[in-house]
Design a protein around this motif. Sequence first.
Motif, PDB file in Angstrom:
ATOM      1  N   ALA A  36     -52.049  14.050   1.597  1.00 30.97           N
ATOM      2  CA  ALA A  36     -53.068  13.487   0.713  1.00 30.97           C
ATOM      3  C   ALA A  36     -52.166  12.999  -0.432  1.00 30.97           C
ATOM      4  N   GLY A  37     -51.329  13.892  -0.895  1.00 31.52           N
ATOM      5  CA  GLY A  37     -50.566  13.549  -1.849  1.00 31.52           C
ATOM      6  C   GLY A  37     -49.646  12.492  -1.832  1.00 31.52           C
ATOM      7  N   ALA A  38     -48.990  12.294  -0.479  1.00 29.44           N
ATOM      8  CA  ALA A  38     -48.120  11.069  -0.168  1.00 29.44           C
ATOM      9  C   ALA A  38     -49.166   9.786  -0.420  1.00 29.44           C
ATOM     10  N   GLU A  39     -50.387   9.992   0.065  1.00 26.57           N
ATOM     11  CA  GLU A  39     -51.290   8.709   0.000  1.00 26.57           C
ATOM     12  C   GLU A  39     -51.742   8.238  -1.635  1.00 26.57           C
ATOM     13  N   VAL A  40     -51.731   9.240  -2.289  1.00 26.38           N
ATOM     14  CA  VAL A  40     -52.052   9.204  -3.591  1.00 26.38           C
ATOM     15  C   VAL A  40     -50.898   8.317  -4.267  1.00 26.38           C
ATOM     16  N   VAL A  41     -49.722   8.815  -4.160  1.00 28.51           N
ATOM     17  CA  VAL A  41     -48.414   8.146  -4.572  1.00 28.51           C
ATOM     18  C   VAL A  41     -48.441   6.704  -3.925  1.00 28.51           C
ATOM     19  N   GLN A  42     -48.611   6.320  -2.560  1.00 30.19           N
ATOM     20  CA  GLN A  42     -48.998   5.119  -2.094  1.00 30.19           C
ATOM     21  C   GLN A  42     -49.939   4.292  -2.749  1.00 30.19           C
ATOM     22  N   GLN A  43     -51.187   4.591  -2.938  1.00 27.91           N
ATOM     23  CA  GLN A  43     -52.152   4.131  -3.586  1.00 27.91           C
ATOM     24  C   GLN A  43     -51.802   3.588  -4.993  1.00 27.91           C
ATOM     25  N   ALA A  44     -51.264   4.470  -5.862  1.00 30.01           N
ATOM     26  CA  ALA A  44     -50.621   4.341  -7.055  1.00 30.01           C
ATOM     27  C   ALA A  44     -49.864   2.903  -7.011  1.00 30.01           C
ATOM     28  N   ARG A  45     -48.767   3.005  -6.035  1.00 35.96           N
ATOM     29  CA  ARG A  45     -47.846   1.760  -5.976  1.00 35.96           C
ATOM     30  C   ARG A  45     -48.760   0.541  -5.598  1.00 35.96           C
ATOM     31  N   ALA A  46     -49.606   0.543  -4.484  1.00 35.83           N
ATOM     32  CA  ALA A  46     -50.416  -0.520  -4.195  1.00 35.83           C
ATOM     33  C   ALA A  46     -51.170  -1.198  -5.284  1.00 35.83           C
ATOM     34  N   ARG A  47     -51.540  -0.455  -6.500  1.00 38.11           N
ATOM     35  CA  ARG A  47     -52.522  -0.852  -7.599  1.00 38.11           C
ATOM     36  C   ARG A  47     -51.478  -1.433  -8.485  1.00 38.11           C
ATOM     37  N   ARG A  48     -50.465  -0.907  -8.821  1.00 37.90           N
ATOM     38  CA  ARG A  48     -49.208  -1.686  -9.653  1.00 37.90           C
ATOM     39  C   ARG A  48     -49.013  -2.940  -8.984  1.00 37.90           C
ATOM     40  N   LEU A  49     -48.824  -3.118  -7.808  1.00 41.04           N
ATOM     41  CA  LEU A  49     -48.289  -4.257  -6.863  1.00 41.04           C
ATOM     42  C   LEU A  49     -49.117  -5.220  -6.981  1.00 41.04           C
ATOM     43  N   ALA A  50     -50.584  -4.998  -6.861  1.00 38.79           N
ATOM     44  CA  ALA A  50     -51.675  -6.004  -7.033  1.00 38.79           C
ATOM     45  C   ALA A  50     -51.638  -6.541  -8.437  1.00 38.79           C
ATOM     46  N   GLU A  51     -51.366  -6.085  -9.427  1.00 39.57           N
ATOM     47  CA  GLU A  51     -51.369  -6.628 -10.799  1.00 39.57           C
ATOM     48  C   GLU A  51     -50.215  -7.866 -11.017  1.00 39.57           C
TER      49      GLU A  51
END
Length: 209
Positions: A36-51
């Motif tokens: 779950a913690g790893a997925e939080v990190v990955q979701q944060a990456r995805a949000r930054r890259l989407a911008e």
Amino acid sequence: MSRASWSAAGLALALLLAGCATGPGRPGVPVADTRAGAEVVQQARARRLAEITDWGFQGRLAVSTGDRGGSGRLDWSQRGEGYVAALSAPVTRQSWRLRGGPEGAVLEGLEGGPRRGGDADALLREATGWPIPVRALADWVRGLATPGARVGYGADGRLQRIEVDGWTIEYQAWWPASGRLPEMPARIQATRADARVRLVVDAWEVEGE
């Protein structure tokens, strides 16, 4: 456009297309004790890259299918949904330029003139014999899973593997975060059946940096 301040010199010495065991330095590695913690990190990456809609990279590519193979440079430029991928093979002195987007793709640099098609993957494979999944590459190279993918993480919380459509994409080294970019892949290997694509990213760039 200016490049992110990541030097390719150290990577060129340490990361060969044949593969090696180590990667770039990793200051400030995010640690995730659970999936779950790893997925939080990955979701944060995805949000930054989407911008970031305008970006690119330069790297070295090696492709093999059975006993056939080739290698060369790949320079990728993404502008919104459109992209330009320039491939060059120094050994054979061949080069191609693939332009694509929602409307289809055009491959230049061929005898007889440019070829057009709605499927960039098929267009490139028919012309060069290289089984490069162009349509998914823009996501995979940034460490983003495409729909329907199975995702695996390493003990350090980083993305380690994506499995989708028969492909297994492994992330073997990472560049540290820089400017607007989060940590980004530095060395990737994708395999499906007897096909293998290896990519070493020498530099990432973002519009406006």
